[in-house]
Design an enzyme around this catalytic site. Structure first.
Site, mmCIF file in Angstrom:
data_model
loop_
_atom_site.group_PDB
_atom_site.id
_atom_site.type_symbol
_atom_site.label_atom_id
_atom_site.label_comp_id
_atom_site.label_asym_id
_atom_site.label_seq_id
_atom_site.Cartn_x
_atom_site.Cartn_y
_atom_site.Cartn_z
ATOM 1 N N ASP A 277 -0.401 3.747 -9.202
ATOM 2 C CA ASP A 277 0.281 2.680 -9.152
ATOM 3 C C ASP A 277 -0.688 1.718 -10.809
ATOM 4 O O ASP A 277 -0.468 3.099 -11.711
ATOM 5 C CB ASP A 277 -0.904 1.499 -8.484
ATOM 6 C CG ASP A 277 -0.680 0.266 -8.871
ATOM 7 O OD1 ASP A 277 0.659 -0.602 -9.061
ATOM 8 O OD2 ASP A 277 -1.064 -0.456 -7.731
HETATM 9 C C1 BGC Z 1 1.361 -3.417 -7.571
HETATM 10 C C2 BGC Z 1 2.043 -2.761 -7.305
HETATM 11 C C3 BGC Z 1 3.365 -2.438 -8.051
HETATM 12 C C4 BGC Z 1 3.318 -2.522 -9.507
HETATM 13 C C5 BGC Z 1 4.359 -1.899 -10.795
HETATM 14 C C6 BGC Z 1 1.270 -3.182 -9.935
HETATM 15 O O1 BGC Z 1 0.064 -4.355 -10.008
HETATM 16 O O2 BGC Z 1 -0.309 -3.157 -7.793
HETATM 17 O O3 BGC Z 1 2.403 -2.834 -5.524
HETATM 18 O O4 BGC Z 1 4.457 -1.853 -7.159
HETATM 19 O O5 BGC Z 1 2.565 -3.561 -9.812
HETATM 20 O O6 BGC Z 1 4.788 -3.496 -10.104
#
Ligand code: BGC
Length: 747
Positions: A277
């Site tokens: 993540d």
């Molecule tokens: C989220 C993810 C997301 C990523 C990129 C993170 O804050 O938890 O679900 O894919 O950001 O935007």
């Protein structure tokens, strides 16, 4: 308009007129075979080629593959024909293009996409076919936008109704979750795009999500939190997995050898890429060796400073990490690129399509089957447009758009039909609409929501309704035959990176609902929201309640069609609506949100498993949702009396539509095991089948349950055990409304 009226009346006549002939059809409708949704495993055929390409790379080039080099790509190796890996969020549709080096928007005019219903809406359809449609459709959009990896689906279990991402995730039940996630992932990957299943795993709260250490026993992990991840990897063959922010049993999930190596790769045979993540990596050696392949994040302070960038080059030079280890991860990235045809057979790669009428129709079909009718005591619905001459349309969700909002990924779309627009277009000219906004919806968080440090508190919000706005709404309601309130929440209030503070309805809306109801007893309350709220008072005061979701580009059309009866509602709640927060398991056990550590004290008793086992009455149970028809279940039988472990039980049941409207019912099969050697939930969902039954007709439905599905996870033998003895299958149309039972024996 005239044509529209004709169409509308024709459709109504069709629905109404298929009236009560007592026809019994011998059609047997089998539960959709989940086997039909098997994904294509990653092919090894490019391995030799990959070895040779990696053999020609410098250390720096290999390491460039392993970390973010822009907000949503790694670094390619042009001289060897290795392109960047292009990723995009996410569950609601393909996010608009951002600057390479910041979250700022690029402002293109060719990246408008379809806004699909958020996860809670999809799961409320209880339809594996629609989950497949969703995946295929969004996958086509990802391709048309040049993406290799779609950062979706997101399907962490709804442990608490307060969870900020409840609207985005699917359900509280592992069986419903896995049954929908497999076809979704298969659909995405049919388009030569990798699904990135997220967030692996045990990531069930936003509060302290960047640091909290989640603890639970092994049986709970295996039975509740992992099944959908397991099936997404083993059955759907998802090509990538996103490591979550939080810790699990002491180790961050992006540096957790147990979860990434032992479970994901050794047990499940995952061959794809683990993507962190955004900013979820905290070490170089540990995270890489545990199994994270690609470190993604924001550009702070610079991509070269990422743990898997210069520090990794240094670690190899210092002999702390071997170059062979780097090769393992670089090869996985290349394997994914070859398998989605970004390398190799690029000529035969799917091209996809973006924001087409077909995709809007896909979004419509999903939305139309997701709307949940909670209450229709006085049969105000479907609206009788022959009699009703005026409708008060009140509330901000009559006109609000939800494709964007809050923290996290949204969609830039050219189409988001609101309920008011849809009603205006669909109602006959003879019906006057009296519109009033009702209340304001401002919500600004107290803290910059970055890593979910706090449960959400407001810096700026409205908590009371302006008396002038109430007066306007009351006047509109008084002068109309019927009032429809469009209330609920929005995506500023329900958002990634923070959990809600309680279940209360925001913005002072209850006052408005009460005032409108007093002004016009014929009031229909429509909630647009993605998570449970305290609607006890609304439930007491009102005869008619509808639940809709952040429901995509065609959400307003789908909702209006349900209100008008051109669509007979068939959505079912994918989670329990509690009477009060303290009834919900994580809160009843006082184990949310924890502090540095959160221990899931309720164990396997998540969602309705808790309510049923502890005899706590919910406001609305899991699996609940009415129709404009009534359905009766009868003659449940199993194909045999006893089974061995390798067999599949087939339960057949008659579903009779005793109403005046054709409609779909979800027959739900729960299992109950008396006299068990281990703790058991009072019942657990083990099968379901959504079936269309014409008015007055009856259909035979078969639900198949592999005996292995009855197993529990035994922590001593570290494996699944099917206990011998009697099992009772309880069939009904919600977890509470059980009307048929069949008992079988497992030998
Ligand atoms: C989220 C993810 C997301 C990523 C990129 C993170 O804050 O938890 O679900 O894919 O950001 O935007």
């Amino acid at each position: 308009m005239k044509n529209k009226i004709l169409c509308l009346s024709a459709a109504l006549v069709l629905i109404m007129a298929s009236c009560k002939e007592d026809k019994t059809s011998n059609d047997t409708v089998a539960q959709p075979e989940t086997a039909q949704y098997k994904g294509t495993p990653m092919s090894d055929e490019f391995d030799a080629k990959i070895d040779s390409i990696v053999g020609q790379m410098t250390l720096e080039e290999k390491i460039g593959l392993l970390h973010g080099y822009s907000m949503f790509t790694n670094e390619g190796v042009e001289r060897l024909g290795v392109p960047e890996l292009h990723m995009a969020d996410g569950p609601l549709g393909i996010r608009e293009e951002l600057q390479r080096m910041s979250w700022a928007k690029l402002g293109l005019d060719n990246d408008f996409a379809t806004y699909y219903p958020a996860g809670a809406g999809l799961s409320a359809t209880w339809s594996p076919e629609l989950a497949h449609t969703f995946g295929r459709s969004i996958g086509e959009e990802a391709r048309a936008r040049g993406k290799d990896v779609l950062l979706a689906p997101a399907f962490n279990i709804i442990r608490t109704p307060l969870g900020g991402r409840t609207y985005e995730y699917m359900t509280e039940d592992p069986f419903l979750n896995k049954t929908l996630i497999v076809p979704y992932v298969v659909g995405v990957q049919e388009n030569n795009v990798a699904a990135c299943i997220k967030h692996y795993a045990a990531n069930n709260q936003e509060t302290n999500r960047g640091t909290v250490n989640v603890l639970m026993d092994e049986r709970t992990l295996r039975e509740i939190y992992l099944p959908a991840f397991h099936d997404a990897v083993v059955k759907a063959n998802a090509y990538s997995v996103m490591g979550a922010y939080n810790k699990f049993r002491g180790d961050y999930l992006c540096e957790n050898p147990y979860m990434l190596q032992d479970v994901l790769r050794d047990e499940w045979g995952f061959k794809g890429v683990v993507i962190s993540d955004w900013d979820a990596v905290h070490t170089t050696k540990k995270a890489l060796e545990a199994g994270t392949d690609l470190e993604m994040g924001t550009n702070a302070p610079s991509f070269d400073e990422f743990w898997f960038a210069n520090p990794l080059i240094q670690a190899v030079k210092d002999g702390k990490v071997t170059e062979a280890e780097v090769d393992v991860h670089a090869k996985r990235i290349l394997k994914l690129l070859f398998n989605v045809k970004a390398m190799g057979n690029t000529d035969s790669r799917a091209e996809g399509s973006l924001a087409t009428e077909v995709h809007y129709k896909d979004a419509y079909n999903i939305a139309a089957e997701s709307v949940v009718l909670l209450k229709n005591n006085e049969s105000l619905l479907p609206l009788n447009t022959q009699e009703v001459k005026s409708i008060a349309v009140i509330g901000p969700n009559a006109t609000a758009k939800h494709a964007q909002g809050g923290f996290g990924a949204g969609v830039k779309t050219k189409r988001e039909v609101t309920p008011l627009e849809a009603l205006k277009a669909k109602l006959p000219e003879s019906v006057t609409i009296n519109y009033a906004e009702g209340y304001k919806t401002l919500f600004k968080p107290k803290k910059e929501m970055k890593f979910g440090e706090v449960t959400q508190e407001a810096k700026e919000t409205v908590t009371d309704v302006d008396p002038k706005m109430i007066a306007e709404a009351v006047e509109a309601a008084k002068k109309s035959d019927i009032a429809i309130l469009f209330v609920g929440a929005n995506r500023d209030y329900e958002t990634e990176a923070s959990d809600r503070i309680d279940l209360s309805l925001p913005f002072g809306q209850e006052k408005l609902i009460t005032a409108v109801k007093a002004a016009n007893p014929k009031t229909i309350v429509v909630f647009v929201a993605g998570a449970p709220y305290d609607i006890n008072n609304v439930e007491k005061e009102n005869s008619t309640i509808v639940w809709s979701w952040y429901n995509g580009s065609e959400g307003g059309n789908a909702l209006a069609d349900v209100l008008l009866g051109t669509v007979n509602p068939s959505g079912k709640l994918p989670w329990t609506m509690p009477k009060q927060l303290s009834d919900s398991p994580a809160h009843a056990t006082n184990s949310f949100p924890g502090e540095d550590t959160v221990t899931y004290q309720e164990g396997i008793l998540v969602g309705y498993r808790w309510f049923d086992t502890k005899n706590v009455e919910p406001l609305y149970p899991f699996g609940y949702g009415l129709s404009y028809s009534d359905f009766e279940l009868a003659n449940a039988t199993a194909n045999k009396k006893s089974y061995n472990e390798d067999e599949t039980i087939a339960v057949t049941i008659d579903v009779k539509n005793t109403g005046n409207h054709d409609g779909k019912e979800v027959v739900q099969l729960y299992v109950s095991k008396a006299k068990s050697a281990v703790e058991r939930a009072a019942k657990e969902l083990k099968g379901f089948n959504k079936v269309l039954v014409k008015a007055g007709n009856s259909k035979k439905v078969t639900i198949k349950v592999p005996v292995k599905e009855l197993a529990y996870y035994d922590k001593n033998s570290k494996g699944w055990v099917v206990e011998k003895g009697d099992y009772t299958f309880k069939l009904g149309n919600s977890s509470k409304n059980i009307t048929q039972e069949v008992t079988v024996t497992i030998q």
